[in-house]
Design a protein around this motif. Structure first.
Motif, PDB file in Angstrom:
ATOM      1  N   VAL A 193       0.841  -1.203   0.000  1.00 54.48           N
ATOM      2  CA  VAL A 193       0.000   0.000   0.000  1.00 54.48           C
ATOM      3  C   VAL A 193       0.872   1.248   0.000  1.00 54.48           C
ATOM      4  O   VAL A 193       0.640   2.201  -0.764  1.00 54.48           O
ATOM      5  CB  VAL A 193      -0.940   0.001   1.228  1.00 54.48           C
ATOM      6  CG1 VAL A 193      -1.770   1.284   1.253  1.00 54.48           C
ATOM      7  CG2 VAL A 193      -1.838  -1.210   1.215  1.00 54.48           C
ATOM      8  N   LEU A 194       1.904   1.242   0.846  1.00 51.72           N
ATOM      9  CA  LEU A 194       2.800   2.392   0.925  1.00 51.72           C
ATOM     10  C   LEU A 194       3.546   2.601  -0.381  1.00 51.72           C
ATOM     11  O   LEU A 194       3.649   3.727  -0.884  1.00 51.72           O
ATOM     12  CB  LEU A 194       3.786   2.180   2.082  1.00 51.72           C
ATOM     13  CG  LEU A 194       4.733   3.324   2.413  1.00 51.72           C
ATOM     14  CD1 LEU A 194       3.959   4.588   2.777  1.00 51.72           C
ATOM     15  CD2 LEU A 194       5.681   2.926   3.548  1.00 51.72           C
ATOM     16  N   GLY A 195       4.053   1.527  -0.958  1.00 51.78           N
ATOM     17  CA  GLY A 195       4.771   1.656  -2.231  1.00 51.78           C
ATOM     18  C   GLY A 195       3.875   2.133  -3.357  1.00 51.78           C
ATOM     19  O   GLY A 195       4.257   2.998  -4.160  1.00 51.78           O
ATOM     20  N   SER A 196       2.665   1.592  -3.440  1.00 47.51           N
ATOM     21  CA  SER A 196       1.733   2.010  -4.476  1.00 47.51           C
ATOM     22  C   SER A 196       1.352   3.470  -4.324  1.00 47.51           C
ATOM     23  O   SER A 196       1.274   4.220  -5.313  1.00 47.51           O
ATOM     24  CB  SER A 196       0.487   1.129  -4.432  1.00 47.51           C
ATOM     25  OG  SER A 196      -0.470   1.561  -5.373  1.00 47.51           O
ATOM     26  N   ALA A 197       1.117   3.914  -3.080  1.00 49.73           N
ATOM     27  CA  ALA A 197       0.726   5.305  -2.849  1.00 49.73           C
ATOM     28  C   ALA A 197       1.849   6.269  -3.222  1.00 49.73           C
ATOM     29  O   ALA A 197       1.608   7.311  -3.847  1.00 49.73           O
ATOM     30  CB  ALA A 197       0.327   5.498  -1.392  1.00 49.73           C
ATOM     31  N   LEU A 198       3.086   5.938  -2.854  1.00 47.47           N
ATOM     32  CA  LEU A 198       4.199   6.838  -3.148  1.00 47.47           C
ATOM     33  C   LEU A 198       4.493   6.934  -4.643  1.00 47.47           C
ATOM     34  O   LEU A 198       4.978   7.966  -5.119  1.00 47.47           O
ATOM     35  CB  LEU A 198       5.452   6.371  -2.398  1.00 47.47           C
ATOM     36  CG  LEU A 198       5.411   6.491  -0.868  1.00 47.47           C
ATOM     37  CD1 LEU A 198       6.670   5.895  -0.248  1.00 47.47           C
ATOM     38  CD2 LEU A 198       5.250   7.952  -0.459  1.00 47.47           C
ATOM     39  N   ILE A 199       4.190   5.891  -5.377  1.00 48.24           N
ATOM     40  CA  ILE A 199       4.537   5.875  -6.802  1.00 48.24           C
ATOM     41  C   ILE A 199       3.374   6.317  -7.683  1.00 48.24           C
ATOM     42  O   ILE A 199       3.563   7.095  -8.631  1.00 48.24           O
ATOM     43  CB  ILE A 199       5.002   4.464  -7.208  1.00 48.24           C
ATOM     44  CG1 ILE A 199       6.270   4.091  -6.445  1.00 48.24           C
ATOM     45  CG2 ILE A 199       5.261   4.390  -8.710  1.00 48.24           C
ATOM     46  CD1 ILE A 199       6.692   2.639  -6.617  1.00 48.24           C
ATOM     47  N   PHE A 200       2.166   5.853  -7.392  1.00 49.75           N
ATOM     48  CA  PHE A 200       1.061   6.031  -8.334  1.00 49.75           C
ATOM     49  C   PHE A 200      -0.035   6.994  -7.870  1.00 49.75           C
ATOM     50  O   PHE A 200      -0.885   7.375  -8.682  1.00 49.75           O
ATOM     51  CB  PHE A 200       0.403   4.672  -8.621  1.00 49.75           C
ATOM     52  CG  PHE A 200       1.327   3.679  -9.256  1.00 49.75           C
ATOM     53  CD1 PHE A 200       1.699   3.799 -10.577  1.00 49.75           C
ATOM     54  CD2 PHE A 200       1.835   2.621  -8.513  1.00 49.75           C
ATOM     55  CE1 PHE A 200       2.547   2.888 -11.167  1.00 49.75           C
ATOM     56  CE2 PHE A 200       2.691   1.697  -9.088  1.00 49.75           C
ATOM     57  CZ  PHE A 200       3.059   1.828 -10.418  1.00 49.75           C
ATOM     58  N   LEU A 201      -0.045   7.393  -6.616  1.00 47.82           N
ATOM     59  CA  LEU A 201      -1.165   8.195  -6.120  1.00 47.82           C
ATOM     60  C   LEU A 201      -1.233   9.557  -6.812  1.00 47.82           C
ATOM     61  O   LEU A 201      -2.296   9.954  -7.313  1.00 47.82           O
ATOM     62  CB  LEU A 201      -1.056   8.383  -4.607  1.00 47.82           C
ATOM     63  CG  LEU A 201      -2.218   9.150  -3.960  1.00 47.82           C
ATOM     64  CD1 LEU A 201      -3.528   8.393  -4.123  1.00 47.82           C
ATOM     65  CD2 LEU A 201      -1.936   9.399  -2.479  1.00 47.82           C
ATOM     66  N   MET A 202      -0.142  10.284  -6.849  1.00 48.94           N
ATOM     67  CA  MET A 202      -0.161  11.640  -7.406  1.00 48.94           C
ATOM     68  C   MET A 202      -0.574  11.685  -8.884  1.00 48.94           C
ATOM     69  O   MET A 202      -1.466  12.455  -9.264  1.00 48.94           O
ATOM     70  CB  MET A 202       1.189  12.311  -7.193  1.00 48.94           C
ATOM     71  CG  MET A 202       1.205  13.795  -7.574  1.00 48.94           C
ATOM     72  SD  MET A 202       1.509  14.115  -9.336  1.00 48.94           S
ATOM     73  CE  MET A 202       3.268  13.798  -9.430  1.00 48.94           C
ATOM     74  N   PRO A 203       0.035  10.864  -9.763  1.00 44.02           N
ATOM     75  CA  PRO A 203      -0.416  10.914 -11.169  1.00 44.02           C
ATOM     76  C   PRO A 203      -1.881  10.548 -11.343  1.00 44.02           C
ATOM     77  O   PRO A 203      -2.586  11.162 -12.156  1.00 44.02           O
ATOM     78  CB  PRO A 203       0.506   9.899 -11.860  1.00 44.02           C
ATOM     79  CG  PRO A 203       1.683   9.753 -10.970  1.00 44.02           C
ATOM     80  CD  PRO A 203       1.174   9.947  -9.591  1.00 44.02           C
TER      81      PRO A 203
END
Length: 254
Positions: A179-189
């Motif tokens: 969850v943390l990795g996905s949020a840091l990489i894909f959340l903003m775009p």
């Protein structure tokens, strides 16, 4: 009895009858204007779906072109979000394992991004009704997608290496690290791409009579783009391209 002359006070020339006749004409005019106004609103709303090839109506042609451009933009936004969801889960599985938790994490983060993007996009559209605002947001998002193959490795390594090497990773962090990795990489775009739909609804709506048609058209175009993104990423892109190339292609499209 029938030969008697009608008293003058009941004739059409009296002030009372003049006022009654004037009131009748006024009511007729009001009803006529109301019907014409409702017809004009119907034609304006219906023109959303009419062909654009009407040389005598530049406004209608411009409106159709604007709606087509808005539909293409939200279609592309929905397409990219679904590609990131499918390809992103495959990307995270290299380091976190192809477990059920990785897919749950990726789907959950994308849904969070959609909720945030819809809200922020609507708020920004009410305040700034200019396409230049979207350009300012889309350029950094596209750059972030382009840099995923290079920078995401550092992010994932930092998440994993914070656990002691000589101890097993706790079960809770086995679920939350993806969850943390996905949020840091894909959340903003994904948040930025989700902002396109409410923003385009606000820009393409010219009157209250068009709100339903405009919003339905934009949401449908976005959903069709998402459907295309699911199948194209799952059946074509994964088989034909490297993951790094897919991310950079999505960055260019953004």
């Amino acid at each position: 009895m029938f030969g008697q002359q009608t008293p003058r006070r009941w004739g059409w020339g009296t002030p009372l009858k003049k006022r009654a006749a004037a009131r009748t004409v006024e009511i007729y005019a009001i009803r006529t204007n109301t019907v014409n106004s409702e017809y004009a609103n119907f034609v304006t709303g219906a023109s959303f779906f009419l062909p654009c090839f009407d040389g005598g109506h530049r406004d209608r042609y411009a409106r159709c072109m604007r709606n087509a451009a808005a539909a293409a933009l939200v279609f592309l936004g929905g397409f990219i979000i679904m590609v990131l969801e499918i390809i992103g889960a495959r990307f995270l599985a290299k380091d976190f394992g192809s477990s059920f938790h990785v897919w749950v994490s990726q789907i959950g983060v994308v849904l969070i991004a959609l909720a945030l993007g819809y809200y922020l996009g609507g708020a920004l559209a009410d305040r700034w009704q200019r396409l230049s605002v979207l350009v300012v947001l889309l350029v950094p998002a596209g750059l972030a997608l382009w840099l995923i193959p290079t920078c995401a490795v550092w992010v994932i390594d930092a998440i994993i290496m914070r656990h002691p090497a000589d101890q097993p990773i706790p079960l809770l962090w086995q679920k939350l690290d993806p969850v943390l990795g996905s949020a840091l990489i894909f959340l903003m775009p994904c948040v930025v791409l989700a902002m396109l739909s409410p923003y385009m609804i606000r820009l393409s709506t010219q009157s209250l009579a068009q709100v339903g048609r405009s919003s339905g058209f934009i949401i449908a175009a976005n959903t069709v783009g998402s459907i295309a993104g699911v199948f194209i990423s799952g059946f074509v892109l994964i088989d034909q391209m490297k993951l790094s190339h897919i991310f950079r292609l999505m960055g260019v499209l953004t």
